[in-house]
Design an enzyme around this catalytic site. Structure first.
Site, PDB file in Angstrom:
ATOM      1  CG  HIS A 281      -1.930   0.951   1.383  1.00 51.43           C
ATOM      2  ND1 HIS A 281      -1.721   2.225   1.848  1.00 51.43           N
ATOM      3  CD2 HIS A 281      -3.251   0.862   1.107  1.00 51.43           C
ATOM      4  CE1 HIS A 281      -2.878   2.871   1.862  1.00 51.43           C
ATOM      5  NE2 HIS A 281      -3.823   2.071   1.412  1.00 51.43           N
TER       6      HIS A 281
ATOM      7  CG  ASP B 256       0.401  -2.683   5.938  1.00 49.15           C
ATOM      8  OD1 ASP B 256      -0.586  -2.961   6.637  1.00 49.15           O
ATOM      9  OD2 ASP B 256       0.357  -1.894   4.978  1.00 49.15           O
TER      10      ASP B 256
ATOM     11  CD  GLN C 230      -6.980  -4.654   3.486  1.00 45.51           C
ATOM     12  OE1 GLN C 230      -7.920  -5.429   3.677  1.00 45.51           O
ATOM     13  NE2 GLN C 230      -7.170  -3.360   3.273  1.00 45.51           N
TER      14      GLN C 230
ATOM     15  CE  LYS D  19      -7.370  -0.411   5.924  1.00 47.48           C
ATOM     16  NZ  LYS D  19      -8.178   0.054   4.814  1.00 47.48           N
TER      17      LYS D  19
ATOM     18  CB  CYS E 171      -3.785   3.480  -1.490  1.00 49.48           C
ATOM     19  SG  CYS E 171      -4.990   4.753  -1.235  1.00 49.48           S
TER      20      CYS E 171
END
Ligand code: PMP
Length: 463
Positions: A177, A254, A257, A280, A418
């Site tokens: 991202h 990261d 997600q 999220k 993104c």
């Protein structure tokens, strides 16, 4: 002292706190007040698809807690397939926020009164819950931030500024991202380090041979997503981390997600940094967390100055609070932490492995159903993946697809997500994306597919 429990699943508010009128928007003008069941008609051509095997988890058990899933959009029951952008909130979270502001609001760490102490305890209980959720060794390993973006900027500005220099490499996967690319570019420019992309395979996996070749004694940091927001790819983060450590490099994962889709254990991953966003993960916007290994966190200097992060301030000498407070200048998002705690309580009340198995079977169902739509191509086919289905449809631009689906009450995302380098890998500037969560159903997938088929049959009406 008793901390008001604003977050218990099923209760939603503390004993003695008002449970009525949590301020839900379901009674607002234009919004439905009753739970509308989506139509169950299967998509044309989807009749021969295998039936979804419910492996010990029913999406209804999650849906019943989420008021917004029972509204209509453009005259149709909402089909929310934009979970990669943000997730919908259970009433336990919504009510916890109302209860906090209705009965418990106070600043933290600074008031010499009962409510300040209670709010502080709730905030720190949130920190402990995040530590437990991520498998961290201690609540002190958790820094509250606005979200993944702020977490990565924090690491870049604090750790990066102190540890990067001319000739150093930051390896960043091409599927990252923008929030895991741009902060590295900014700090690399200042420190004269280099950002080096780790290429992808045609399937959208991280090219592990290329990664091994890129690692060297110059590598200071590897930045990698635990799940891609555009390709769904779940890279072998544990193995990549072990390899990076052989070169003495740190690894930032990261998890934006990942956390809502499969169990995460930062200790097992041996990650140096792990970041996620609450929104999220069924929690409010504006709150997220950064995990860092304690020895790394201890070595980090402040990145923002202000209240909360100091021990004493004097015009000749200022001394600082210990981590994690050192990295949390100013008043934090206290209600956000309350909401995050409620979201974690809600989410972890389901069996996480069953949720992951359900989502995988829903994804397989969706992949097969989408393959029946003429001219539709799904991007990425990495073997390990989450239920993110980014696609193109011959003859239609992504914005037109999203607009068409919206008329049927189906929310997807269109654009560059993104993640422009990941799309560029496929020669694209934009694409449509359906991203699934535990509360989505095979009937909703059928509605998506049926609507896309109608679009293919009536191309002239598309935007
Ligand atoms: N990383 C990934 C993989 C994401 O999907 C996102 C959000 N789309 C982010 C980082 C940034 O998250 P936030 O905007 O909540 O900071």
């Amino acid at each position: 002292m008793t901390i008001p429990d604003l977050t218990a699943r099923g209760a939603g508010v503390a004993p003695g706190l008002p449970v009525s009128d949590p301020g839900l928007p379901v009674s607002a003008p234009g919004l439905p007040t009753s739970a509308a069941e989506p139509p169950t008609t299967a998509a044309p051509g989807a009749g021969s698809l295998p039936q979804l095997q419910p492996p010990g988890f029913s999406p209804e058990s999650a849906r019943q807690d989420i008021p917004i899933l029972h509204r209509t959009v453009n005259g149709h029951p909402l089909v929310w397939l934009d979970n990669g952008a943000t997730t919908q909130k259970p009433r336990q979270v919504i009510e916890a926020l109302g209860a906090f502001y209705g009965t418990a609001n106070s600043n933290i760490h600074r008031g010499a009164h009962t409510m300040a102490r209670e709010a502080t305890q709730m905030y720190e209980a949130g920190r402990a819950a995040v530590a437990g959720f991520l498998g961290a060794g201690s609540p002190d390993d958790i820094v509250f931030v606005r979200g993944t973006t702020e977490a990565i900027n924090l690491v870049a500005q604090s750790w990066g500024r102190a540890n990067l220099g001319p000739g150093d490499d930051i390896l960043v996967a091409v599927l990252e991202h923008h929030s895991d690319i741009v902060p590295w570019q900014l700090i690399a420019k200042e420190t004269r380090a280099r950002v080096v992309p780790i290429p992808l395979t045609p399937e959208g996996a991280i090219d592990q041979d290329a990664y091994a070749d890129l690692l060297s004694s110059r590598t200071q940091l590897v930045a990698v997503s635990h799940a891609s927001n555009v390709l769904g790819t779940v890279p072998p983060v544990k193995e990549m981390t072990a390899l990076a450590h052989r070169y003495g490099a740190k690894v930032l994962v990261d998890g934006a997600q990942a956390v809502a889709h499969f169990p995460v254990d930062v200790t097992d991953l041996d990650a140096d940094f792990y970041a996620f966003s609450g929104h999220k993960l069924f929690a409010p916007t504006g709150i997220g967390a950064l995990y860092a290994k304690p020895e790394i966190l201890e070595s980090m200097g402040p990145w923002q100055g202000g209240g909360n992060m100091i021990e004493s301030v004097d015009f000749t000498r200022t001394t600082f609070a210990p981590v994690p407070h050192l990295l949390e200048a100013g008043t934090g998002h206290i209600s956000g932490v309350v909401g995050l705690l409620a979201a974690l309580n809600w989410f972890t009340s389901f069996d996480r492995n069953s949720v992951a198995a359900y989502e995988t079977s829903l994804m397989t169902y969706a992949q097969q159903a989408l393959s029946t739509v003429p001219g539709l191509d799904v991007l990425g086919s990495a073997p390990e993946r989450i239920a993110v289905l980014t696609f193109t449809l011959a003859g239609h631009d992504p914005a037109g697809i999203a607009d068409w689906l919206d008329r049927d009450g189906i929310a997807i995302r269109a654009g560059h997500h993104c993640a422009q380098p990941a799309l560029a890998h496929y020669g694209l500037e934009s694409a449509a994306r359906a991203s699934l969560a535990l509360y989505n159903t095979s009937e909703e997938v059928d509605q998506l597919v049926a609507s896309l088929r109608r679009l293919q049959e009536a191309p002239e009406t598309a935007g």
